[in-house]
Design a protein around this motif. Structure first.
Motif, PDB file in Angstrom:
ATOM      1  N   GLN A   1      -4.265  -3.384  15.563  1.00 38.41           N
ATOM      2  CA  GLN A   1      -2.845  -3.865  15.562  1.00 38.41           C
ATOM      3  C   GLN A   1      -2.576  -5.069  16.530  1.00 38.41           C
TER       4      GLN A   1
ATOM      5  N   LEU B   1      -3.919  -8.062  15.027  1.00 41.90           N
ATOM      6  CA  LEU B   1      -3.202  -8.678  13.924  1.00 41.90           C
ATOM      7  C   LEU B   1      -1.732  -9.325  14.429  1.00 41.90           C
TER       8      LEU B   1
ATOM      9  N   ASN C   1      -6.886   1.633  15.849  1.00 39.61           N
ATOM     10  CA  ASN C   1      -5.580   0.886  15.371  1.00 39.61           C
ATOM     11  C   ASN C   1      -5.038   0.368  16.573  1.00 39.61           C
TER      12      ASN C   1
ATOM     13  N   ARG D   1      -6.431   5.766  14.644  1.00 39.76           N
ATOM     14  CA  ARG D   1      -7.684   6.096  13.775  1.00 39.76           C
ATOM     15  C   ARG D   1      -8.681   4.846  13.886  1.00 39.76           C
TER      16      ARG D   1
ATOM     17  N   GLU E   1      -9.472  -6.525   7.615  1.00 45.28           N
ATOM     18  CA  GLU E   1      -8.091  -6.343   7.235  1.00 45.28           C
ATOM     19  C   GLU E   1      -7.180  -7.336   8.016  1.00 45.28           C
TER      20      GLU E   1
ATOM     21  N   ARG F   1      -7.244 -10.214   5.522  1.00 44.67           N
ATOM     22  CA  ARG F   1      -6.700  -9.789   4.595  1.00 44.67           C
ATOM     23  C   ARG F   1      -4.904 -10.109   4.630  1.00 44.67           C
ATOM     24  N   GLN F   2      -4.391  -9.533   5.834  1.00 46.04           N
ATOM     25  CA  GLN F   2      -3.113  -9.888   6.289  1.00 46.04           C
ATOM     26  C   GLN F   2      -2.985 -11.307   6.431  1.00 46.04           C
TER      27      GLN F   2
ATOM     28  N   ARG G   1      -2.643 -13.034   3.287  1.00 47.91           N
ATOM     29  CA  ARG G   1      -1.226 -12.502   2.572  1.00 47.91           C
ATOM     30  C   ARG G   1       0.013 -13.347   3.120  1.00 47.91           C
TER      31      ARG G   1
ATOM     32  N   HIS H   1      -0.103  -9.106  -6.066  1.00 47.20           N
ATOM     33  CA  HIS H   1      -0.062  -8.617  -4.728  1.00 47.20           C
ATOM     34  C   HIS H   1       0.310  -9.423  -3.652  1.00 47.20           C
ATOM     35  N   ASP H   2      -0.327 -10.614  -3.668  1.00 47.41           N
ATOM     36  CA  ASP H   2      -0.287 -11.630  -2.608  1.00 47.41           C
ATOM     37  C   ASP H   2       0.436 -12.693  -2.824  1.00 47.41           C
TER      38      ASP H   2
ATOM     39  N   ARG I   1       6.841  -7.189  -5.445  1.00 45.37           N
ATOM     40  CA  ARG I   1       6.810  -6.820  -4.262  1.00 45.37           C
ATOM     41  C   ARG I   1       8.218  -6.425  -3.719  1.00 45.37           C
TER      42      ARG I   1
ATOM     43  N   ALA J   1      -4.977   0.014   1.813  1.00 43.72           N
ATOM     44  CA  ALA J   1      -4.225  -1.010   2.548  1.00 43.72           C
ATOM     45  C   ALA J   1      -3.337  -1.884   1.867  1.00 43.72           C
ATOM     46  N   GLU J   2      -3.346  -1.925   0.621  1.00 41.61           N
ATOM     47  CA  GLU J   2      -2.166  -2.340  -0.278  1.00 41.61           C
ATOM     48  C   GLU J   2      -0.974  -1.584  -0.316  1.00 41.61           C
TER      49      GLU J   2
ATOM     50  N   ASP K   1       0.768  -2.246   2.638  1.00 42.01           N
ATOM     51  CA  ASP K   1       1.539  -3.421   2.304  1.00 42.01           C
ATOM     52  C   ASP K   1       2.770  -3.112   1.651  1.00 42.01           C
TER      53      ASP K   1
ATOM     54  N   GLN L   1       5.310  -1.907   3.574  1.00 50.49           N
ATOM     55  CA  GLN L   1       6.066  -3.043   4.532  1.00 50.49           C
ATOM     56  C   GLN L   1       6.995  -4.019   3.736  1.00 50.49           C
ATOM     57  N   ASP L   2       6.491  -4.161   2.557  1.00 51.50           N
ATOM     58  CA  ASP L   2       7.277  -5.114   1.408  1.00 51.50           C
ATOM     59  C   ASP L   2       8.698  -4.342   1.254  1.00 51.50           C
TER      60      ASP L   2
ATOM     61  N   ARG M   1      10.914  -5.237   4.119  1.00 53.60           N
ATOM     62  CA  ARG M   1      11.140  -6.436   4.154  1.00 53.60           C
ATOM     63  C   ARG M   1      12.257  -6.532   2.950  1.00 53.60           C
TER      64      ARG M   1
ATOM     65  N   VAL N   1       0.150   5.250   6.964  1.00 56.54           N
ATOM     66  CA  VAL N   1       0.821   4.294   6.482  1.00 56.54           C
ATOM     67  C   VAL N   1       1.620   3.466   7.669  1.00 56.54           C
TER      68      VAL N   1
ATOM     69  N   GLN O   1       0.357   1.096  10.471  1.00 54.35           N
ATOM     70  CA  GLN O   1       0.222   0.026  10.005  1.00 54.35           C
ATOM     71  C   GLN O   1       1.290  -1.115  10.319  1.00 54.35           C
ATOM     72  N   SER O   2       2.249  -0.555  10.783  1.00 57.14           N
ATOM     73  CA  SER O   2       3.489  -1.382  11.124  1.00 57.14           C
ATOM     74  C   SER O   2       3.542  -1.936  12.309  1.00 57.14           C
TER      75      SER O   2
END
Lengths: 151, 1146
Positions: A36, A39, A58, A69, A77, A80-81, A84, B555-556, B566, B588-589, B592, B595-596, B599, B633, B636-637
């Motif tokens: 986190q 990133l 994380n 986790r 990752e 990847r971000q 993107r 996706h990207d 998206r 992972a997607e 994403d 988050q999309d 957004r 999920v 990841q935010s």
């Protein structure tokens, strides 16, 4: 010049920071200790180069926070971000491991390197780190110079 | 023209008969082999070399190895065809027996099935085919003994050909209880590749359709050469079906095989051969009969009463999956329920299959489980042709061959179905499909259905088809011809006006596929999302992998791109269902996509999305919030920076979902409330545990005050009197003034004090007494609390856990006292290492770690004294410190004030001591541990462990930081808590807090637990540390002594409460192999010693059972009169504590 070091092992982070400071004394080194925080720092786009660990938790670990986790491919990752979000920063992976992931996700360092090279244009190379062997320094330095001294 | 006489002469002319026969099979033409192969194989002179035991009474009668020359495929096929022709009578018998056995599996009783199998063995001998059906029989009769016998006979007899044993081992595995379809497929993927003959054979036996070419088919037939004729016939058919399904046969081979199959069909009456002939020859080979023709026609015409009547009339005699399907669909279309007719038992397999086909046909939520069950049935009974019928039905729902080109698996199972149907036409190339349907109609096999189906391939057909069905057929035709826009338009119409849930479901599913095929990804994804929300079964029926592939392809791409998907809920839902039902590859997607969505709707947290309930569809939004916005999920935010923030957000989301549903008059699932409650409990437990960790260093000052009040107050009074008297005796100032006046000069007073005057002695006595009570009081003092809260198990477990979890250290063997060998690593390939030397290395680490922990506990975390000179808690007071204290405290007037100030000083010393402990732990101790690990790592390298053992080296790397974190946690215990106020708590929270620590320390142990209470039990907050530690002690005992070498432990806690008492019963299961005599002795000893005179002494010692600690907690900290008894109830160890809770229950 800003160097972002994403590393959750305190000793390794200190070791790398010390080495980088010796060779790039004017550089500002920011250390992030998890997926986190790594990133977040990477997406801010302020670093000139990223030194990236691969396996991390994380969140930053503290007494109150156990870290969430574990992610076997946290470094990937982050790359990847970044891709993107169109954040372009040269990145060197520094890892202690020869093998990553579990079960169906498991891959060797060589396989991971191929994967990273294929998917992420800003990935430069991987440096294999061992605390008691200095070989990694000889690998890391020219890679960093190739980025930072050409700027 | 060659004759058999010439062939025999040719064989005789060669010196070696085996070699001569080899030449015949290898070098003669396929036509010659077809003509004479069977004759030779059945000739007594050659039989032993060519086909020793065609119908063996035991499998060990077979030749150990197959024919030693591998020959061309057409010659192999010619050979077996010739054999089959020679044994045609027996094969015709087999076809009859096969039908009877397969029928018995569906509708027969166990006795009927057993009878048929006995008959089959008597007539046809043993075969893999028979063993397979016998294994299925044991399932029906639930006879594991018989299963064991069957397998033992085959698997332990090394004379049985290895290929037979290999196949049977797979058949047994797949039919074993609790083995799922995915277990079998995963194992197949791991160890049995269809890249050789035997590998393909296994796949075929399990109803899989490997892609094979002529080379693999040749290997396949070679592999079965020494098997019984029945098995050769079975696998011959499967091989030709798989080869045809793979589309890999050359035109020449096709002609040759078609010719040989037609030849065989002249002798063997088997409808499976008809389908193979159709496939291989390209021309329809009509079966003798189509049993379901009239029922199909009635169904096609919409006459469901008639179709059901016809099925009911024949199902008992001619059971089939196809018939059940027609009956189920007829019932759904007519809005009625269907159950099998009276002559079919409701316990029969066909009744069970029918019951599961209903939710599947309706696409209802229950279909998820139903489909899993049916896929397992199809796998277990893969030796039955009706299993292929079942698979065909399941496959069609996902991928309708009437519209899309059939898959290899569909074609394979289509060939093997138990009944002929017009639908078979759609497995054939387009050019042959029309011809097959016309031939069916011409033969009078379901002519109306054939005519209706013809509408799919050309725009004409009868008007007898109901209008809505005609509409659907038209949609099929348009999609099949590539006019997706027209097809989509028709399907939308069918969905909008359709009332039959099965039809609407199928049309919706097809519409997603049509959208996907025409590149309308957003439409496809949004519809797929809606369907999944309606029933997660659509996740299994929809082409989710293809949808995900398309999503990932863009996706990207920027969200601003026109056409970008998206940020749409459907994308997140599709990726979520992929994660749940297929795999974690795109997790992972999925994050994403979450988050999309945020957004796209310009919110920072998902809990704000319910504000968009007018814009976003309620059902999809609810699904998204409930199932996509889960912890894995949300974490990841970047908005959420800790586990707690993630949990808080999840609770907000669940609360919002509940409100949203209520506001829209929708029912709120109970699970939402349960999850909120679970998260809240987790947070409370975590917070309580954290605070308890911070309050381990503790002195019960009030207890000490009470204990010494009388004696110390007396000393204080004496001290005060003494100081007054001293002051009276020594009015020095007055005296000085008198002397000064007399002498006329200045006089200086020189004070000379005896350091141990009576007053000083009293002061020293009081300070020393208070200090010793503060540090050493057996019930309330610091040492007793350090022992109970820190030294007893906590330090050991906390510091050992990272190393033990990584399996780098082992425990001592209770008998020998030596460390157990580290078999986890020593049993692995660790490069060029010597296991004996490595054992020493592992033992050295275990020894080093335990010695270091012992040093911390025994020497460092102690009150410093002559016995413990290294103790880090130093309360030594020197003369000057006494003097300073006397100056500070001597003038105080009241006893209470004096005691309070002494205690304050002792706390100040404690603070300094704690800092010292923290510093030593995070510097010296951490360095020592790092050194131990480095030494260990170097020893590994020195002993030959290299990159061949990456898991071990990874573990060593990871454990370093984990040990550092553990040391930091231990160091953090050494702080003084500023607050000892806890909220009143439910007893279960204390249990959970204790359990959480035990779970952490015994990570390798799966602990299942139940907690029951006769009534809600809420206790005063101040008792939380006591109860949490009590539970830790009891559960730690259970884990360390009760689990033995088992990987699992069960704990049951029962709390019975009345107004004044609490009966707490904590029990755990025991290793059945435990030494119960010894345990019973120990139980007697615990009961005898508990609470006795030396209990207080022992409360300050570590190790052992911990019951003196329990006594200390309850007797002194809780001050609760209580009784404790331990006992054994069979295989359970039970601790019962009856205690007073007067004044602490709120």
């Amino acid at each position: 010049m800003n160097i972002l070091l994403v590393e959750d092992d305190d000793e390794k982070a200190q070791d790398i920071s010390r080495f980088v400071s010796e060779h790039f004394p004017t550089a500002k080194i920011e250390v992030a200790r998890s997926l986190q925080s790594g990133l977040r720092a990477a997406l801010s786009g302020t670093a000139n180069i990223i030194l990236l660990d691969m396996t991390m938790r994380n969140y930053d670990r503290t007494i109150e926070e156990e870290g969430g986790r574990p992610h076997h491919f946290a470094g990937r990752e982050i790359l990847r971000q970044m891709k993107r979000e169109d954040i372009r920063i040269p990145t060197i992976v520094i890892t202690t491991f020869d093998r990553f992931g579990e079960e169906t996700e498991e891959m060797t360092l060589s396989e991971l390197e191929i994967d990273l090279r294929q998917r992420f244009p800003d990935y430069l190379d991987t440096v294999h780190y061992r605390a008691n062997v200095d070989q990694w320094k000889g690998r890391l330095l020219p890679l960093m110079k190739s980025v930072l001294l050409n700027k | 023209m060659t004759t058999i006489t010439q062939i025999r002469a040719q064989l005789r002319s060669k010196p070696n008969l085996a070699s001569a026969l080899g030449d015949f099979r290898s070098f003669d033409s396929a036509a010659t082999i077809l003509q004479f192969g069977g004759t030779l194989a059945t000739d007594a002179r050659y039989k032993n070399l060519l086909c020793r035991a065609p119908f063996p009474s035991k499998l060990n009668e077979l030749a150990a190895e197959p024919f030693r020359f591998r020959v061309d495929l057409d010659k192999s096929i010619a050979w077996v065809t010739s054999l089959f022709v020679s044994y045609a009578d027996r094969l015709n018998e087999y076809v009859q027996v096969r039908g009877a056995i397969e029928r018995c599996h569906l509708v027969g009783t166990p006795d009927q099935l057993a009878g048929e199998l006995t008959l089959a063995q008597a007539r046809l001998g043993r075969s893999i085919w028979l063993v397979d059906h016998q294994l299925c029989q044991t399932l029906a009769s639930d006879d594991s003994t018989l299963r064991g016998t069957i397998l033992s006979d085959v698997m332990h007899d090394l004379k049985v050909p290895s290929v037979a044993r290999h196949i049977i081992s797979w058949l047994a595995y797949r039919s074993a209880p609790r083995i799922s379809v995915s277990d079998v497929d995963n194992l197949l993927a791991d160890i049995s590749f269809p890249d050789n003959g035997v590998g393909c054979l296994v796949h075929l036996a399990l109803g899989r359709a490997p892609e094979i070419d002529e080379e693999l088919a040749t290997q396949l037939l070679y592999s079965i050469d020494n098997l019984p004729i029945i098995d050769q016939y079975v696998y011959f058919q499967l091989t030709l079906a798989a080869l045809a399904a793979s589309g890999a046969a050359s035109a020449q081979l096709q002609r040759s095989v078609a010719s040989m199959l037609k030849h065989l069909r002249l002798y063997v009456r088997d409808s499976l051969l008809d389908r193979l002939i159709t496939a291989w020859s390209g021309a329809p080979c009509m079966p003798d009969r189509m049993d379901l023709g009239p029922a199909l026609d009635a169904y096609s015409a919409g006459d469901y009463t008639e179709s059901t009547r016809l099925i009911d009339a024949t199902l008992g005699a001619v059971p089939s999956i196809e018939a059940v399907q027609i009956a189920v669909r007829s019932a759904i279309s007519s809005g009625t329920d269907w159950s099998p007719p009276a002559d079919v038992s409701s316990d029969s397999l066909i009744a069970i299959v029918a019951a599961d086909l209903v939710p599947i046909t309706l696409f209802s939520e229950e279909a998820v489980e139903a489909r899993i069950r049916l896929e397992k049935v199809a796998l277990v009974y893969s030796g039955c042709s009706w299993a292929s019928s079942l698979m065909s039905a399941l496959l069609r729902q996902r991928h309708d061959e009437k519209v899309w080109r059939p898959s290899r698996l569909q074609i394979f199972h289509g060939f093997r179905r138990s009944l002929d149907q017009p639908l078979f036409a759609f497995l054939l190339p387009d050019s042959e499909c029309d011809a097959y349907l016309q031939s069916c109609a011409a033969e009078g096999f379901a002519p109306a259905t054939c005519a209706a189906l013809l509408r799919i391939i050309r725009d004409r057909g009868p008007d007898t088809v109901p209008p809505w069905r005609a509409l659907r057929l038209e949609a099929y035709r348009e999609a099949r011809s590539g006019d997706f826009a027209r097809s989509a338009s028709i399907l939308n119409e069918a969905i909008a006006f359709g009332s039959d849930p099965a039809i609407v479901g199928e049309a919706s599913l097809l519409l997603v596929q049509v959208y996907l095929a025409s590149g309308r990804l957003r439409d496809a994804v949004e519809l797929a999302g809606r369907l999944v929300v309606r029933s997660t079964y659509f996740g299994l029926a929809l082409p989710i992998p293809q949808l995900v592939d398309e999503i990932i392809a863009q996706h990207d791409e920027p969200m601003s791109d026109p056409g970008s998907v998206r940020g749409y809920l459907g994308v997140a839902i599709v990726l979520d269902i992929y994660s749940r039902q297929i795999g974690s590859k795109f997790d992972a997607e999925r994050s994403d996509s979450f988050q999309d969505v945020l957004r796209r709707y310009r919110v920072s947290r998902a809990s704000e999305l319910p504000n968009y309930v007018g814009t976003l569809p309620l059902s999809e939004l609810t699904y998204f919030l409930r199932f996509v916005c889960v912890a894995d999920v949300l974490d990841q935010s970047l908005q959420l920076r800790s586990t707690k923030e993630v949990e808080d957000e999840r609770v907000s989301i669940l609360v919002s979902v509940s409100s949203m549903l209520l506001a829209n008059s929708r029912p709120v699932p109970v699970v939402l409330k349960d999850e909120i409650s679970e998260i809240s409990t987790r947070q409370v437990v975590r917070e309580a545990t954290r605070r308890l960790d911070k309050s381990k260093v503790y002195v019960n000052v009030e207890g000490i005050r009470r204990g010494i009040d009388v004696a110390l107050r007396e000393t204080w009074n004496r001290y005060k009197l003494s100081t007054i008297q001293e002051a009276g005796d020594l009015e020095l100032e007055t005296l000085r003034k008198i002397v000064e006046s007399a002498l006329g000069s200045t006089v200086q007073l020189a004070r000379i004090r005896n350091p141990l005057s009576a007053t000083d002695q009293l002061f020293h006595l009081m300070i020393t007494e208070l200090r010793d009570q503060f540090t050493q009081n057996k019930e309330f003092g610091l040492n007793a609390n350090l022992s109970t809260n820190i030294r007893h198990g906590y330090v050991l477990r906390e510091l050992r856990t990272p190393l033990a979890s990584r399996l780098l250290i082992t425990n001592k063997d209770s008998e020998s006292g030596a460390y157990q060998p580290n078999s986890h690593w020593l049993d692995r390939d660790l490069g060029n290492s010597d296991p004996v030397a490595l054992d020493v290395v592992f033992t050295a680490l275990s020894t080093g770690v335990d010695e270091k922990i012992e040093h911390i506990n025994r020497d460092l975390l102690r009150i410093r004294s002559e016995i413990n000179p290294e103790g880090l808690f130093n309360y030594d007071l020197h003369t000057q410190q006494f003097r300073a204290l006397e100056i500070q405290l001597g003038p105080l007037e009241s006893y209470e004030e004096f005691v309070s100030q002494v205690i304050d000083n002792l706390w100040a010393i404690t603070e300094r001591n704690l800092k010292r402990v923290r510093d030593v732990l995070t510097s010296t101790i951490q360095s020592d541990f790092m050194w131990l690990i480095s030494q260990f790592e170097q020893s590994l390298y020195a002993n030959g462990v290299d990159k061949q053992a990456p898991l071990l080296l990874n573990a060593v790397t990871l454990v370093r930081q984990e040990v550092r974190d553990a040391i930091a946690r231990v160091a953090d215990w050494f702080t003084l808590s500023r607050s000892h106020d806890y909220d009143d708590f439910a007893l279960k929270i204390a249990f959970q807090a204790g359990l959480q620590s035990v779970r952490k320390y015994y990570a390798h142990l799966h602990i299942s637990e139940t907690f029951t209470a006769s009534a809600p039990i809420v206790l005063s907050g101040w008792t939380l540390p006591i109860f949490a530690r009590l539970f830790f002690l009891l559960l730690d005992n259970a884990a360390s002594h009760g689990a033995g070498n088992r990987p699992a432990l069960n704990i049951e806690v029962a709390a019975e409460v009345d107004e004044t008492t609490l009966l707490l019963t904590v029990s755990n299961d025991l290793d059945p192999n435990a030494d119960f005599v010894r345990l019973d002795d120990r139980i007697a000893q615990i009961n005898k010693e508990y609470g006795q005179a030396n209990a207080a002494e022992r409360a300050g010692e570590e190790g052992g059972s911990g019951y003196p600690k329990v006594w200390k907690l309850l007797n002194f900290d809780l001050r609760s009169p209580h009784d404790l008894a331990v006992s054994r109830d069979g295989y359970r160890f039970v601790v019962s504590i009856l205690m007073s809770i007067r004044g602490i229950r709120t």
